[in-house]
Write a protein that holds these residues in place. Structure first.
Motif, PDB file in Angstrom:
ATOM      1  N   GLU A  41      40.794  32.719  35.720  1.00  0.00           N
ATOM      2  CA  GLU A  41      41.868  33.494  35.081  1.00  0.00           C
ATOM      3  C   GLU A  41      41.687  33.520  33.563  1.00  0.00           C
ATOM      4  O   GLU A  41      41.868  34.556  32.920  1.00  0.00           O
ATOM      5  CB  GLU A  41      43.227  32.884  35.421  1.00  0.00           C
ATOM      6  N   VAL A  46      43.441  37.511  32.644  1.00  0.00           N
ATOM      7  CA  VAL A  46      44.539  38.056  33.446  1.00  0.00           C
ATOM      8  C   VAL A  46      45.059  36.963  34.375  1.00  0.00           C
ATOM      9  O   VAL A  46      44.401  35.965  34.621  1.00  0.00           O
ATOM     10  CB  VAL A  46      44.091  39.270  34.296  1.00  0.00           C
ATOM     11  N   LEU A  48      45.920  35.986  38.135  1.00  0.00           N
ATOM     12  CA  LEU A  48      45.508  36.417  39.470  1.00  0.00           C
ATOM     13  C   LEU A  48      46.446  35.929  40.573  1.00  0.00           C
ATOM     14  O   LEU A  48      46.358  36.420  41.707  1.00  0.00           O
ATOM     15  CB  LEU A  48      44.098  35.895  39.762  1.00  0.00           C
ATOM     16  N   ASN A  59      48.491  37.751  43.442  1.00  0.00           N
ATOM     17  CA  ASN A  59      49.265  38.908  43.032  1.00  0.00           C
ATOM     18  C   ASN A  59      48.382  40.156  43.202  1.00  0.00           C
ATOM     19  O   ASN A  59      47.258  40.067  43.703  1.00  0.00           O
ATOM     20  CB  ASN A  59      49.777  38.763  41.588  1.00  0.00           C
ATOM     21  N   GLU A  60      48.859  41.322  42.804  1.00  0.00           N
ATOM     22  CA  GLU A  60      48.099  42.548  43.027  1.00  0.00           C
ATOM     23  C   GLU A  60      46.767  42.538  42.267  1.00  0.00           C
ATOM     24  O   GLU A  60      45.737  43.010  42.763  1.00  0.00           O
ATOM     25  CB  GLU A  60      48.929  43.767  42.606  1.00  0.00           C
ATOM     26  N   THR A  61      46.783  42.000  41.059  1.00  0.00           N
ATOM     27  CA  THR A  61      45.535  41.895  40.294  1.00  0.00           C
ATOM     28  C   THR A  61      44.558  40.955  40.999  1.00  0.00           C
ATOM     29  O   THR A  61      43.339  41.197  41.023  1.00  0.00           O
ATOM     30  CB  THR A  61      45.823  41.386  38.873  1.00  0.00           C
ATOM     31  N   MET A  64      42.795  42.711  43.796  1.00  0.00           N
ATOM     32  CA  MET A  64      41.727  43.573  43.295  1.00  0.00           C
ATOM     33  C   MET A  64      40.516  42.736  42.887  1.00  0.00           C
ATOM     34  O   MET A  64      39.364  43.112  43.138  1.00  0.00           O
ATOM     35  CB  MET A  64      42.224  44.389  42.086  1.00  0.00           C
ATOM     36  N   ALA A  65      40.768  41.567  42.300  1.00  0.00           N
ATOM     37  CA  ALA A  65      39.675  40.679  41.894  1.00  0.00           C
ATOM     38  C   ALA A  65      38.861  40.230  43.109  1.00  0.00           C
ATOM     39  O   ALA A  65      37.631  40.104  43.047  1.00  0.00           O
ATOM     40  CB  ALA A  65      40.229  39.467  41.149  1.00  0.00           C
TER      41      ALA A  65
END
Length: 280
Positions: A41, A46, A48, A59-61, A64-65
C-alpha cells in the motif's frame, strides 16, 4: 518499488480470503504477510483494504490491484517458460517419435547435423507428440502419416516393412509370405515401447498372446533360445543383422508397412534448414 513477492502475497490473500489461511498457504507467518500488504500500500500510494478491529478485506481499489497482480504474475510465468523453451532450443534438439526405427534414424541425423547440441528423443503416443510439437516440447516429431496444417509442415523420410521372424521348425516357416490374420492366435515375443506398432499388433491380432519384453538384450536371448515367433523389420535387420536361427517372412498386410514423416513447426523452418537438407 513493487516486489514480485508482494503481488504473490496479494493474490494469495484474495484467494484464501483470510490472512491466516493465506499465510499458511505461503508458508510464512501472518505478521510477515500483514507487513507485506502494508508495504505494498505504501509503495502504491493507495489504500487497498478496509480495516476494522477484527477484520481486513479488500476495497474496490484492492480488487483492481488483484486483477493487475494476476496479470503480472501470469505474464512473468509465461515469460519464464518461453525463455526456458527458447534457451533449450539453442542447446537441445528434441525428438518425439511414434516408433523406434525412425527415432534411431533421425537421432543419428540430428547428431551429425548438430554436434554441439544435446540430442534428446523419446517414444510417445501420437496425441502426446502432436501436443508436444505445438507447445515446443519437441523440435520435431515423427508420425506415420502426412498432415495438412497451416502451422505444421511434414516431410517423408523413410519407410519400414515388418516381417515375421520364425524358428525353422515353425509350421509356417516354408511360406514365402504371411498375413497378420494367419498368425493370429499364437504366442509371440514382442518388445515393449514400440509406439504405434504396439496398437497395430493388438488391433490386427486380437487373439494372440504377446509376451512383452522390457529389456532388449533379454528379448534377443529369447529369440535365440526359444521357439516363439516374433517381429523384425528391414530397418532393424540392416542395423543389427538378420538372426541366424530364424526364417524371415514378409507380412503382406498394408498395416505392416509404414511411411514415416518428420513434422515441424513452419515458424522453425529456417532454423532446421541444415537438418532438413540432409533428411531428404
Amino acid at each position: 518499488m513493487i516486489e514480485f513477492e508482494q503481488l504473490i502475497h496479494l493474490v494469495a490473500f484474495y484467494e484464501h480470503q483470510t490472512l491466516s489461511e493465506a499465510a499458511k498457504h505461503l508458508h510464512i507467518s501472518q505478521p510477515v504477510l500483514t507487513r507485506s500488504m502494508q508495504k505494498l500500500e505504501e509503495v502504491m500510494g493507495v489504500t487497498l483494504f478496509q480495516r476494522t478491529k477484527n477484520r481486513i478485506s479488500f476495497n474496490e481499489t484492492g480488487f483492481m490491484a488483484v486483477e493487475y497482480a494476476k496479470r503480472i504474475i501470469n505474464d512473468t510465468t509465461d515469460m519464464k517458460k518461453q525463455l526456458q523453451l527458447f534457451d533449450r532450443t539453442l542447446h537441445t534438439f528434441s525428438i518425439g517419435s511414434c516408433a523406434p526405427a525412425p527415432n534411431i534414424h533421425l537421432s543419428q541425423r540430428a547428431s551429425q547435423t548438430y554436434p554441439e547440441k544435446t540430442i534428446q528423443s523419446e517414444i510417445k503416443d501420437m496425441d502426446v507428440l502432436i501436443q508436444g510439437l505445438k507447445d515446443k516440447t519437441y523440435t520435431i516429431i515423427i508420425m506415420p502419416y502426412d498432415i495438412d496444417d497451416e502451422n505444421i509442415e511434414s516431410v517423408p523420410f523413410m519407410e519400414e516393412q515388418l516381417y515375421f521372424s520364425l524358428p525353422f521348425d515353425h509350421p509356417y516357416a516354408n511360406k514365402s509370405s504371411l498375413s497378420l490374420k494367419e498368425m493370429d492366435g499364437q504366442k509371440m515375443l514382442l518388445m515393449s515401447n514400440i509406439g504405434f506398432w504396439n496398437q497395430m499388433h493388438q488391433r490386427t491380432m486380437p487373439h494372440t498372446k504377446f509376451l512383452i519384453q522390457q529389456d532388449r538384450s533379454v528379448f534377443y536371448d529369447l529369440i535365440e533360445l526359444s521357439t516363439l515367433p516374433s517381429f523384425t523389420s528391414d530397418f532393424m535387420m540392416n542395423l543389427e543383422g538378420k538372426p541366424n536361427n530364424r526364417k524371415i517372412i514378409p507380412i503382406v498386410d498394408e498395416e505392416a508397412h509404414a511411411t514415416f514423416y518428420c513434422w515441424y513447426l513452419k515458424e522453425n523452418e529456417n532454423n532446421l534448414k541444415s537438418f532438413l537438407y540432409h533428411l531428404v
